[in-house]
Design a protein around this motif. Sequence first.
Motif, PDB file in Angstrom:
ATOM      1  N   ALA A 109       1.055  -0.841   0.071  1.00  0.00           N
ATOM      2  CA  ALA A 109       0.225  -0.250   0.108  1.00  0.00           C
ATOM      3  C   ALA A 109       0.870   1.542  -0.322  1.00  0.00           C
ATOM      4  CB  ALA A 109      -0.856   0.220   1.557  1.00  0.00           C
ATOM      5  N   PHE A 110       1.612   1.329   0.887  1.00  0.00           N
ATOM      6  CA  PHE A 110       2.930   2.403   0.896  1.00  0.00           C
ATOM      7  C   PHE A 110       3.773   2.399  -0.379  1.00  0.00           C
ATOM      8  CE2 PHE A 110       1.760   2.772   5.347  1.00  0.00           C
ATOM      9  CZ  PHE A 110       2.657   4.191   5.696  1.00  0.00           C
ATOM     10  N   ARG A 111       4.259   1.036  -0.922  1.00  0.00           N
ATOM     11  CA  ARG A 111       4.558   1.199  -2.358  1.00  0.00           C
ATOM     12  C   ARG A 111       3.885   2.158  -3.294  1.00  0.00           C
ATOM     13  NH1 ARG A 111       7.459  -4.535  -2.620  1.00  0.00           N
ATOM     14  NH2 ARG A 111       9.183  -3.695  -0.647  1.00  0.00           N
ATOM     15  N   ALA A 112       2.755   1.394  -3.276  1.00  0.00           N
ATOM     16  CA  ALA A 112       1.451   2.152  -4.571  1.00  0.00           C
ATOM     17  C   ALA A 112       1.504   3.111  -4.151  1.00  0.00           C
ATOM     18  CB  ALA A 112       0.569   0.845  -4.357  1.00  0.00           C
ATOM     19  N   GLY A 113       0.859   3.391  -2.804  1.00  0.00           N
ATOM     20  CA  GLY A 113       0.620   5.273  -2.955  1.00  0.00           C
ATOM     21  C   GLY A 113       1.337   6.085  -2.937  1.00  0.00           C
ATOM     22  N   THR A 114       3.101   5.768  -2.798  1.00  0.00           N
ATOM     23  CA  THR A 114       4.239   6.034  -3.305  1.00  0.00           C
ATOM     24  C   THR A 114       4.032   6.808  -4.925  1.00  0.00           C
ATOM     25  OG1 THR A 114       5.159   5.608  -1.330  1.00  0.00           O
ATOM     26  CG2 THR A 114       6.877   7.096  -3.221  1.00  0.00           C
ATOM     27  N   ILE A 115       3.719   5.942  -5.700  1.00  0.00           N
ATOM     28  CA  ILE A 115       3.507   5.471  -7.201  1.00  0.00           C
ATOM     29  C   ILE A 115       2.319   7.099  -7.318  1.00  0.00           C
ATOM     30  CG2 ILE A 115       3.922   4.588  -9.151  1.00  0.00           C
ATOM     31  CD1 ILE A 115       5.110   1.959  -7.821  1.00  0.00           C
ATOM     32  N   VAL A 116       1.284   6.368  -7.198  1.00  0.00           N
ATOM     33  CA  VAL A 116       0.415   7.473  -7.128  1.00  0.00           C
ATOM     34  C   VAL A 116       0.795   8.974  -6.806  1.00  0.00           C
ATOM     35  CG1 VAL A 116      -2.511   7.902  -6.623  1.00  0.00           C
ATOM     36  CG2 VAL A 116      -1.175   5.358  -6.929  1.00  0.00           C
ATOM     37  N   ALA A 117       0.902   9.097  -5.554  1.00  0.00           N
ATOM     38  CA  ALA A 117       1.500  10.940  -5.271  1.00  0.00           C
ATOM     39  C   ALA A 117       2.148  10.842  -5.951  1.00  0.00           C
ATOM     40  CB  ALA A 117       1.649  10.437  -3.814  1.00  0.00           C
ATOM     41  N   VAL A 118       3.607  10.127  -6.804  1.00  0.00           N
ATOM     42  CA  VAL A 118       4.161  11.171  -7.268  1.00  0.00           C
ATOM     43  C   VAL A 118       3.735  11.253  -8.618  1.00  0.00           C
ATOM     44  CG1 VAL A 118       6.536  11.073  -8.689  1.00  0.00           C
ATOM     45  CG2 VAL A 118       6.017  10.220  -5.939  1.00  0.00           C
ATOM     46  N   SER A 165      -9.437   1.213  -2.728  1.00  0.00           N
ATOM     47  CA  SER A 165      -8.844   0.359  -1.181  1.00  0.00           C
ATOM     48  C   SER A 165      -7.516  -0.583  -1.508  1.00  0.00           C
ATOM     49  CB  SER A 165      -9.473  -0.437  -1.043  1.00  0.00           C
ATOM     50  OG  SER A 165      -8.854  -1.489   0.086  1.00  0.00           O
ATOM     51  N   PHE A 166      -7.005   0.322  -0.650  1.00  0.00           N
ATOM     52  CA  PHE A 166      -5.399   0.390  -0.316  1.00  0.00           C
ATOM     53  C   PHE A 166      -5.519  -1.633   0.278  1.00  0.00           C
ATOM     54  CE2 PHE A 166      -4.646   4.114  -0.760  1.00  0.00           C
ATOM     55  CZ  PHE A 166      -3.437   5.096  -1.718  1.00  0.00           C
ATOM     56  N   LEU A 167      -6.759  -2.361   0.126  1.00  0.00           N
ATOM     57  CA  LEU A 167      -5.852  -3.236   1.283  1.00  0.00           C
ATOM     58  C   LEU A 167      -5.853  -4.449   0.113  1.00  0.00           C
ATOM     59  CD1 LEU A 167      -9.427  -3.190   4.413  1.00  0.00           C
ATOM     60  CD2 LEU A 167      -6.791  -2.898   4.177  1.00  0.00           C
ATOM     61  N   GLY A 168      -5.420  -5.444   0.461  1.00  0.00           N
ATOM     62  CA  GLY A 168      -4.993  -6.072  -0.720  1.00  0.00           C
ATOM     63  C   GLY A 168      -4.026  -5.917  -2.083  1.00  0.00           C
ATOM     64  N   ILE A 169      -3.411  -5.088  -2.230  1.00  0.00           N
ATOM     65  CA  ILE A 169      -2.940  -4.360  -3.175  1.00  0.00           C
ATOM     66  C   ILE A 169      -1.670  -5.948  -3.249  1.00  0.00           C
ATOM     67  CG2 ILE A 169      -1.510  -2.808  -4.046  1.00  0.00           C
ATOM     68  CD1 ILE A 169      -2.365  -0.967  -2.423  1.00  0.00           C
ATOM     69  N   THR A 170      -1.489  -6.641  -4.431  1.00  0.00           N
ATOM     70  CA  THR A 170      -0.669  -6.761  -5.251  1.00  0.00           C
ATOM     71  C   THR A 170       1.350  -6.523  -5.556  1.00  0.00           C
ATOM     72  OG1 THR A 170      -1.185  -8.055  -6.907  1.00  0.00           O
ATOM     73  CG2 THR A 170      -2.033  -8.823  -5.096  1.00  0.00           C
ATOM     74  N   THR A 171       1.669  -7.007  -4.696  1.00  0.00           N
ATOM     75  CA  THR A 171       3.243  -6.817  -5.383  1.00  0.00           C
ATOM     76  C   THR A 171       3.316  -6.640  -7.582  1.00  0.00           C
ATOM     77  OG1 THR A 171       4.427  -8.364  -4.418  1.00  0.00           O
ATOM     78  CG2 THR A 171       5.402  -7.569  -5.693  1.00  0.00           C
ATOM     79  N   THR A 172       1.673  -7.780  -8.184  1.00  0.00           N
ATOM     80  CA  THR A 172       1.504  -7.392  -9.213  1.00  0.00           C
ATOM     81  C   THR A 172       0.869  -5.929  -9.882  1.00  0.00           C
ATOM     82  OG1 THR A 172       1.406  -9.640  -9.779  1.00  0.00           O
ATOM     83  CG2 THR A 172       0.669  -8.097 -11.406  1.00  0.00           C
ATOM     84  N   GLN A 173       0.519  -5.501  -8.760  1.00  0.00           N
ATOM     85  CA  GLN A 173       0.093  -3.753  -9.218  1.00  0.00           C
ATOM     86  C   GLN A 173       1.272  -3.056  -8.806  1.00  0.00           C
ATOM     87  OE1 GLN A 173      -3.803  -5.157  -5.880  1.00  0.00           O
ATOM     88  NE2 GLN A 173      -4.823  -4.530  -8.213  1.00  0.00           N
ATOM     89  N   VAL A 174       1.305  -2.705  -8.012  1.00  0.00           N
ATOM     90  CA  VAL A 174       2.487  -2.283  -8.016  1.00  0.00           C
ATOM     91  C   VAL A 174       3.621  -2.025  -8.638  1.00  0.00           C
ATOM     92  CG1 VAL A 174       4.435  -1.891  -6.556  1.00  0.00           C
ATOM     93  CG2 VAL A 174       2.414  -2.771  -5.419  1.00  0.00           C
ATOM     94  N   ASP A 175       3.817  -3.426  -9.003  1.00  0.00           N
ATOM     95  CA  ASP A 175       4.693  -3.345 -10.625  1.00  0.00           C
ATOM     96  C   ASP A 175       3.967  -2.805 -11.810  1.00  0.00           C
ATOM     97  OD1 ASP A 175       6.679  -4.919  -9.535  1.00  0.00           O
ATOM     98  OD2 ASP A 175       6.323  -7.038  -9.736  1.00  0.00           O
ATOM     99  N   VAL A 176       2.770  -3.177 -11.967  1.00  0.00           N
ATOM    100  CA  VAL A 176       1.457  -2.649 -13.118  1.00  0.00           C
ATOM    101  C   VAL A 176       2.163  -1.225 -13.204  1.00  0.00           C
ATOM    102  CG1 VAL A 176      -0.419  -1.987 -14.143  1.00  0.00           C
ATOM    103  CG2 VAL A 176       0.108  -4.060 -13.429  1.00  0.00           C
ATOM    104  N   LEU A 177       1.481  -0.087 -11.799  1.00  0.00           N
ATOM    105  CA  LEU A 177       1.625   0.955 -11.136  1.00  0.00           C
ATOM    106  C   LEU A 177       3.164   1.890 -11.728  1.00  0.00           C
ATOM    107  CD1 LEU A 177      -0.030   1.546  -8.324  1.00  0.00           C
ATOM    108  CD2 LEU A 177      -0.701   2.555 -10.029  1.00  0.00           C
ATOM    109  N   ALA A 178       4.569   1.101 -11.584  1.00  0.00           N
ATOM    110  CA  ALA A 178       5.741   1.401 -11.976  1.00  0.00           C
ATOM    111  C   ALA A 178       5.523   1.405 -13.262  1.00  0.00           C
ATOM    112  CB  ALA A 178       6.399   0.929 -11.036  1.00  0.00           C
ATOM    113  N   ALA A 179       5.637   0.740 -14.046  1.00  0.00           N
ATOM    114  CA  ALA A 179       5.618   0.594 -15.390  1.00  0.00           C
ATOM    115  C   ALA A 179       4.488   1.263 -16.080  1.00  0.00           C
ATOM    116  CB  ALA A 179       4.882  -0.888 -15.926  1.00  0.00           C
TER     117      ALA A 179
END
Length: 306
Positions: free
Chosen positions: A30-39, A143-157
Amino acid sequence: MQFADAVTAWSWNPLADIRQMWAFPFMVNAFRAGTIVAVLAGVIGWYMVLRRQSFAGHTLSTVAFPGAAGATLIGVGAVYGYFAFCVGAALVVAAVPRIGHEAGGEETAVTGTVQAFLLACGFLFVALYKGFLGGVNSLLFGSFLGITTTQVDVLAAVAVPVLLIVAAIGRPLLFASLDPAVAAARGVPVRPLSVVFLVLLGAATAATSQITGSLLVFALMVMPAATAQNLTARPALSIALSVTLAVLVTWTSLTIAYYSPYPIGFWVTTCAFACYLASWAVRLARGSLGRARWYGAGARVPLEVS
């Protein structure tokens, strides 16, 4: 389920509380995804506010809802609906020229029409697949609950190429945003830049909506950027401040929501709005101080005697 359902109360030992919170993999994600989203939201939102396209940004964020609902209806992943509807709506809005006295009104009319029609389609899609209210709330507020590593990778991509493109076109886009008529006269490709920016805005909205929901993307895009522009007129510093505020709002909201029974959306919008109000207080204080100095300096100027 709220964050507080699975954890104990805040212990007032910050280090222990943070270690406890980050012991859960979903919170780390959630913190990883949230940081990408925020930037991403901080950078794109800064240009969006500068270009006075907040209504367009709001439309693209709400369009993510019918996109996800339509994808669910036909049995494909919601992410495909996010990108198809957000980028498609961006292209429709981009079809309206922004140069000229009537361009702003025409763009607003087209944007409002697109928003109303696609929101209606979204609720139609929900009715057709007989979705429950909880599903609609998740699409709108995320919801930041249940965020997977794959979703974080997609966001970064998605975030990395979007930010690289913004960096490449940043200077001409800034010129075209401040004075499109003069920029066009100087040979700046104002029209293509406008189209590219709206597509980037749509892609950024689609990428972040799958984590934050349709409405929270808009909150993160507008309020940190507006706050930063209230505090400084220097573009580089203002963009950096916008990103910093978006990250701080996201981290603070995640932490508070983890230890409270209230949803993440409430804290994101509340913290962002508090920053915006604080920026106006600083701006008013600066204005009062400046006037006081001006009057003080004027009082020391000797009167001319004829």
